[in-house]
Design a protein around this motif. Structure first.
Motif, mmCIF file in Angstrom:
data_model
loop_
_atom_site.group_PDB
_atom_site.id
_atom_site.type_symbol
_atom_site.label_atom_id
_atom_site.label_comp_id
_atom_site.label_asym_id
_atom_site.label_seq_id
_atom_site.Cartn_x
_atom_site.Cartn_y
_atom_site.Cartn_z
ATOM 1 N N LYS A 57 -6.646 -63.166 -22.106
ATOM 2 C CA LYS A 57 -5.342 -63.696 -22.513
ATOM 3 C C LYS A 57 -4.644 -64.296 -21.308
ATOM 4 N N SER A 58 -3.828 -65.283 -21.561
ATOM 5 C CA SER A 58 -3.152 -65.946 -20.446
ATOM 6 C C SER A 58 -2.114 -65.005 -19.820
ATOM 7 N N LYS A 97 0.820 -57.714 -26.642
ATOM 8 C CA LYS A 97 -0.137 -58.684 -26.059
ATOM 9 C C LYS A 97 -0.735 -59.572 -27.141
ATOM 10 N N GLN A 98 0.093 -59.958 -28.118
ATOM 11 C CA GLN A 98 -0.398 -60.755 -29.245
ATOM 12 C C GLN A 98 0.396 -62.049 -29.389
ATOM 13 N N VAL A 99 -0.284 -63.050 -29.974
ATOM 14 C CA VAL A 99 0.406 -64.250 -30.428
ATOM 15 C C VAL A 99 0.823 -64.007 -31.876
ATOM 16 N N GLU A 106 -3.582 -70.375 -26.841
ATOM 17 C CA GLU A 106 -4.442 -69.434 -26.109
ATOM 18 C C GLU A 106 -5.875 -69.900 -26.358
ATOM 19 N N LEU A 127 -8.667 -65.468 -27.320
ATOM 20 C CA LEU A 127 -7.983 -64.163 -27.292
ATOM 21 C C LEU A 127 -8.953 -62.998 -27.115
ATOM 22 N N MET A 164 -2.419 -69.445 -31.455
ATOM 23 C CA MET A 164 -3.885 -69.464 -31.548
ATOM 24 C C MET A 164 -4.214 -70.093 -32.894
ATOM 25 N N LEU A 176 1.089 -65.098 -21.779
ATOM 26 C CA LEU A 176 1.143 -64.243 -22.971
ATOM 27 C C LEU A 176 1.358 -62.781 -22.572
ATOM 28 N N LEU A 177 0.617 -62.326 -21.572
ATOM 29 C CA LEU A 177 0.723 -60.916 -21.160
ATOM 30 C C LEU A 177 2.132 -60.598 -20.647
#
Ligand SMILES: N[C@@H](CCC(=O)N[C@@H](CS)C(=O)NCC(=O)O)C(=O)O
Length: 222
Positions: free
Chosen positions: A43-44, A55-57, A36, A39, A11, A47-48
């Motif tokens: 979220k994509s 659940k983070q970048v 992403e 956010l 991100m 990513l999930l």
């Protein structure tokens, strides 16, 4: 090495993503950045699925295998691609690098965000003082060295430099200048940002400040 497939779920405003990008650039490892889009509003699936716990970048996908948590990703890169090492070469110095990495990870982002996220003058003042105390310890460990481990830009530098794209926003809303308090640390930022690996990886601080202004409006602070 060339056949490795590397994707960075990322991100643009994230200091944690910026630090991974700096590490990849320092080690000259090719990768694809997958951004992403928003956010805050969704979220994509990728990513999930890749980081179901936080659940983070950022998440690094190495041949589709996820590696999460920015400091962990950078240590992983250094193990898998040992050329241009980011860690020092003696156990004691490695432990010091890990100590400061942990300090930066725990302290810098929350303390900085508290400055622009505070409501009244007293709160802003307290947040600013807390942030400056954290900077005091970092300035102290940097000392007169060019980089945190001496002459070489390495792990601790990379972890901290990602956050510095946000510093002008902290300075604006906290009404201070880092260089008035810690000129050596401010010079370290200038020195580090002169590296192409850093300048090409960090988001322009003006864009971050505009993002902060937008979030302050959203939170009813402006
Ligand atoms: N400790 C994590 C922090 C990562 C983090 O805070 N990522 C933020 C962007 S700056 C994020 O993905 N936020 C979305 C969320 O928490 O829902 C790391 O070092 O990778």
């Amino acid at each position: 090495m060339g056949k490795d497939d590397l994707k960075l779920l990322s991100m643009w405003a994230s200091p944690f993503c910026m630090r991974v990008k700096v590490a990849l650039a320092e080690k000259e490892i090719p990768y694809e950045e997958v951004l992403e889009s928003d956010l805050m509003n969704g979220k994509s699936e990728l990513l999930l699925k890749s980081n179901p716990v936080h659940k983070q970048v950022p998440v690094l996908l190495h041949d589709d295998k996820p590696v999460a948590e920015s400091a962990n990703i950078i240590a992983y890169l250094d193990e898998v691609w040992p050329a241009k090492p980011l860690f020092p070469d003696c156990a004691y110095e490695i432990s010091r690098a890990r100590f400061w990495a942990d300090y930066i990870n725990r302290k810098v982002h929350p303390a900085g965000c508290a400055i622009w996220n505070s409501k009244d003058k007293d709160e802003v003042e307290a947040a600013k003082n807390n942030f400056l105390e954290i900077m005091m310890f970092l300035d102290g460990t940097l000392g007169d060295k060019d980089y945190f481990n001496g002459d070489t830009f390495g792990y601790v530098d990379i972890l901290l430099i990602g956050h510095t794209a946000w510093f002008p926003a902290y300075e604006k809303f906290g009404d201070f200048k880092l260089e008035d308090h810690y000129p050596k640390l401010a010079a370290w930022i200038t020195r580090s940002c002169a590296r192409e690996t850093v300048s090409e990886s960090l988001t322009n601080p003006k864009k971050i400040t505009n993002f902060v202004i937008m979030m302050r409006k959203m939170y009813g602070l402006e």
